[in-house]
Design a protein around this motif. Structure first.
Motif, PDB file in Angstrom:
ATOM      1  N   TYR A  32       6.921  -1.664  -2.712  1.00 59.45           N
ATOM      2  CA  TYR A  32       5.619  -1.327  -2.139  1.00 59.45           C
ATOM      3  C   TYR A  32       5.833  -0.824  -0.715  1.00 59.45           C
ATOM      4  CZ  TYR A  32       3.901  -4.122  -6.010  1.00 59.45           C
ATOM      5  OH  TYR A  32       3.655  -4.619  -7.264  1.00 59.45           O
ATOM      6  N   GLU A  33       5.029   0.173  -0.333  1.00 56.78           N
ATOM      7  CA  GLU A  33       5.047   0.652   1.039  1.00 56.78           C
ATOM      8  C   GLU A  33       3.777   0.181   1.732  1.00 56.78           C
ATOM      9  OE1 GLU A  33       5.914   4.676   3.487  1.00 56.78           O
ATOM     10  OE2 GLU A  33       4.330   4.831   1.968  1.00 56.78           O
ATOM     11  N   PHE A  34       3.959  -0.590   2.779  1.00 61.01           N
ATOM     12  CA  PHE A  34       2.854  -1.055   3.618  1.00 61.01           C
ATOM     13  C   PHE A  34       2.867  -0.279   4.923  1.00 61.01           C
ATOM     14  CE2 PHE A  34       3.103  -4.697   0.866  1.00 61.01           C
ATOM     15  CZ  PHE A  34       1.873  -5.331   0.952  1.00 61.01           C
ATOM     16  N   THR A  59      -0.131  -9.759  16.002  1.00 58.08           N
ATOM     17  CA  THR A  59      -1.268  -9.952  15.116  1.00 58.08           C
ATOM     18  C   THR A  59      -1.408  -8.702  14.268  1.00 58.08           C
ATOM     19  OG1 THR A  59      -2.363 -11.280  16.817  1.00 58.08           O
ATOM     20  CG2 THR A  59      -3.735 -10.439  15.037  1.00 58.08           C
ATOM     21  N   PHE A  60      -1.603  -8.889  12.979  1.00 57.98           N
ATOM     22  CA  PHE A  60      -1.766  -7.776  12.061  1.00 57.98           C
ATOM     23  C   PHE A  60      -3.261  -7.518  11.914  1.00 57.98           C
ATOM     24  CE2 PHE A  60       1.950 -10.329  10.621  1.00 57.98           C
ATOM     25  CZ  PHE A  60       2.922  -9.498  11.157  1.00 57.98           C
ATOM     26  N   THR A  61      -3.692  -6.280  12.236  1.00 58.80           N
ATOM     27  CA  THR A  61      -5.123  -6.004  12.281  1.00 58.80           C
ATOM     28  C   THR A  61      -5.658  -5.325  11.027  1.00 58.80           C
ATOM     29  OG1 THR A  61      -4.721  -3.934  13.455  1.00 58.80           O
ATOM     30  CG2 THR A  61      -5.143  -5.897  14.791  1.00 58.80           C
ATOM     31  N   SER A  62      -4.893  -4.437  10.443  1.00 59.32           N
ATOM     32  CA  SER A  62      -5.312  -3.756   9.210  1.00 59.32           C
ATOM     33  C   SER A  62      -4.068  -3.232   8.509  1.00 59.32           C
ATOM     34  CB  SER A  62      -6.288  -2.618   9.511  1.00 59.32           C
ATOM     35  OG  SER A  62      -5.669  -1.641  10.323  1.00 59.32           O
ATOM     36  N   TYR A  63      -4.248  -2.830   7.247  1.00 61.89           N
ATOM     37  CA  TYR A  63      -3.084  -2.358   6.496  1.00 61.89           C
ATOM     38  C   TYR A  63      -3.510  -1.473   5.335  1.00 61.89           C
ATOM     39  CZ  TYR A  63      -4.195  -5.548   2.697  1.00 61.89           C
ATOM     40  OH  TYR A  63      -4.824  -6.170   1.643  1.00 61.89           O
ATOM     41  N   THR A  64      -2.552  -0.716   4.847  1.00 64.04           N
ATOM     42  CA  THR A  64      -2.678  -0.019   3.569  1.00 64.04           C
ATOM     43  C   THR A  64      -1.423  -0.362   2.778  1.00 64.04           C
ATOM     44  OG1 THR A  64      -1.602   2.008   4.368  1.00 64.04           O
ATOM     45  CG2 THR A  64      -4.017   1.908   4.518  1.00 64.04           C
ATOM     46  N   VAL A  65      -1.535  -0.294   1.461  1.00 66.28           N
ATOM     47  CA  VAL A  65      -0.382  -0.582   0.610  1.00 66.28           C
ATOM     48  C   VAL A  65      -0.402   0.364  -0.583  1.00 66.28           C
ATOM     49  CG1 VAL A  65      -1.574  -2.423  -0.661  1.00 66.28           C
ATOM     50  CG2 VAL A  65       0.915  -2.381  -0.615  1.00 66.28           C
ATOM     51  N   GLU A  66       0.778   0.848  -0.944  1.00 68.20           N
ATOM     52  CA  GLU A  66       0.927   1.724  -2.102  1.00 68.20           C
ATOM     53  C   GLU A  66       2.146   1.288  -2.891  1.00 68.20           C
ATOM     54  OE1 GLU A  66       1.035   5.900  -1.284  1.00 68.20           O
ATOM     55  OE2 GLU A  66      -0.576   5.753   0.186  1.00 68.20           O
ATOM     56  N   ASN A  67       2.055   1.428  -4.204  1.00 64.53           N
ATOM     57  CA  ASN A  67       3.189   1.176  -5.076  1.00 64.53           C
ATOM     58  C   ASN A  67       4.177   2.335  -4.920  1.00 64.53           C
ATOM     59  OD1 ASN A  67       4.785   0.071  -7.129  1.00 64.53           O
ATOM     60  ND2 ASN A  67       3.637   1.104  -8.732  1.00 64.53           N
ATOM     61  N   VAL A  68       5.457   2.040  -4.752  1.00 65.39           N
ATOM     62  CA  VAL A  68       6.479   3.075  -4.682  1.00 65.39           C
ATOM     63  C   VAL A  68       6.961   3.322  -6.107  1.00 65.39           C
ATOM     64  CG1 VAL A  68       8.750   3.711  -3.786  1.00 65.39           C
ATOM     65  CG2 VAL A  68       7.168   2.396  -2.350  1.00 65.39           C
ATOM     66  N   ARG A  69       6.755   4.522  -6.585  1.00 63.67           N
ATOM     67  CA  ARG A  69       7.123   4.864  -7.966  1.00 63.67           C
ATOM     68  C   ARG A  69       8.639   4.967  -8.117  1.00 63.67           C
ATOM     69  NH1 ARG A  69       3.181   7.943 -11.250  1.00 63.67           N
ATOM     70  NH2 ARG A  69       1.156   7.518 -10.320  1.00 63.67           N
ATOM     71  N   VAL A  96       0.539   0.503  17.866  1.00 62.56           N
ATOM     72  CA  VAL A  96       1.811   0.365  17.153  1.00 62.56           C
ATOM     73  C   VAL A  96       1.517  -0.022  15.708  1.00 62.56           C
ATOM     74  CG1 VAL A  96       4.006  -0.888  17.013  1.00 62.56           C
ATOM     75  CG2 VAL A  96       3.022  -0.365  19.249  1.00 62.56           C
ATOM     76  N   SER A  97       2.225   0.632  14.802  1.00 59.58           N
ATOM     77  CA  SER A  97       2.137   0.324  13.380  1.00 59.58           C
ATOM     78  C   SER A  97       3.539   0.089  12.849  1.00 59.58           C
ATOM     79  CB  SER A  97       1.513   1.486  12.603  1.00 59.58           C
ATOM     80  OG  SER A  97       0.221   1.754  13.049  1.00 59.58           O
ATOM     81  N   ALA A  98       3.616  -0.640  11.755  1.00 63.38           N
ATOM     82  CA  ALA A  98       4.891  -0.830  11.071  1.00 63.38           C
ATOM     83  C   ALA A  98       4.764  -0.222   9.679  1.00 63.38           C
ATOM     84  CB  ALA A  98       5.225  -2.309  10.968  1.00 63.38           C
ATOM     85  N   ARG A  99       5.712   0.652   9.331  1.00 58.55           N
ATOM     86  CA  ARG A  99       5.796   1.192   7.969  1.00 58.55           C
ATOM     87  C   ARG A  99       6.925   0.404   7.301  1.00 58.55           C
ATOM     88  NH1 ARG A  99       6.693   7.052   8.205  1.00 58.55           N
ATOM     89  NH2 ARG A  99       8.791   6.441   8.764  1.00 58.55           N
ATOM     90  N   VAL A 100       6.570  -0.343   6.261  1.00 55.89           N
ATOM     91  CA  VAL A 100       7.478  -1.324   5.670  1.00 55.89           C
ATOM     92  C   VAL A 100       7.643  -1.069   4.177  1.00 55.89           C
ATOM     93  CG1 VAL A 100       7.924  -3.794   5.404  1.00 55.89           C
ATOM     94  CG2 VAL A 100       6.488  -2.996   7.289  1.00 55.89           C
ATOM     95  N   ILE A 101       8.889  -1.082   3.702  1.00 56.35           N
ATOM     96  CA  ILE A 101       9.159  -1.036   2.269  1.00 56.35           C
ATOM     97  C   ILE A 101       9.533  -2.454   1.849  1.00 56.35           C
ATOM     98  CG2 ILE A 101      10.558  -0.079   0.387  1.00 56.35           C
ATOM     99  CD1 ILE A 101       8.796   2.003   1.810  1.00 56.35           C
ATOM    100  N   ILE A 102       8.757  -2.997   0.915  1.00 54.33           N
ATOM    101  CA  ILE A 102       8.918  -4.369   0.432  1.00 54.33           C
ATOM    102  C   ILE A 102       9.440  -4.336  -1.003  1.00 54.33           C
ATOM    103  CG2 ILE A 102       7.604  -6.435  -0.258  1.00 54.33           C
ATOM    104  CD1 ILE A 102       7.841  -6.265   2.707  1.00 54.33           C
TER     105      ILE A 102
END
Length: 95
Positions: free
Chosen positions: A24-26, A3-13, A44-50
């Motif tokens: 994008y980096e989540f 289950t995904f509880t919260s997130y942040t997202v940033e544009n990868v320049r 546990v968190s996942a750092r993801v590049i989309i």
């Protein structure tokens, strides 16, 4: 199932314009059941590049992290978990 509880997202320049599509980096916090091998007491968190290109969204890379320390965990997600993560990120892309 994760289950995904919260997130942040940033544009990868891409200052040089050499990458196709947008990146994008989540950082997604996961609620992992205690009986799952991914479980960590500190979370546990996942750092993801989309990558988003031509209406297609895919994972370029991801790391699983212990949330409080940032320590990289030596685990991979199962295919269905990765698919759920891609779908979550796709649904939460910045406008």
């Amino acid at each position: 199932m994760l289950t995904f509880t919260s997130y942040t997202v940033e544009n990868v320049r891409d200052p040089f314009g050499i990458l196709s599509g947008k990146r994008y980096e989540f950082v997604v916090n996961l609620d992992v059941p205690e009986d799952d091998e991914l479980y960590e007491e500190n979370g546990v968190s996942a750092r993801v590049i989309i990558k988003v290109e031509d209406e297609e969204t895919s994972i370029i890379s991801y790391d699983l992290l212990e949330t409080t320390t940032g320590r990289i965990l030596d685990f991979d997600m199962e295919e269905d978990e990765e698919a759920a993560l891609v779908l979550f990120c796709k649904e939460h892309l910045p406008a």
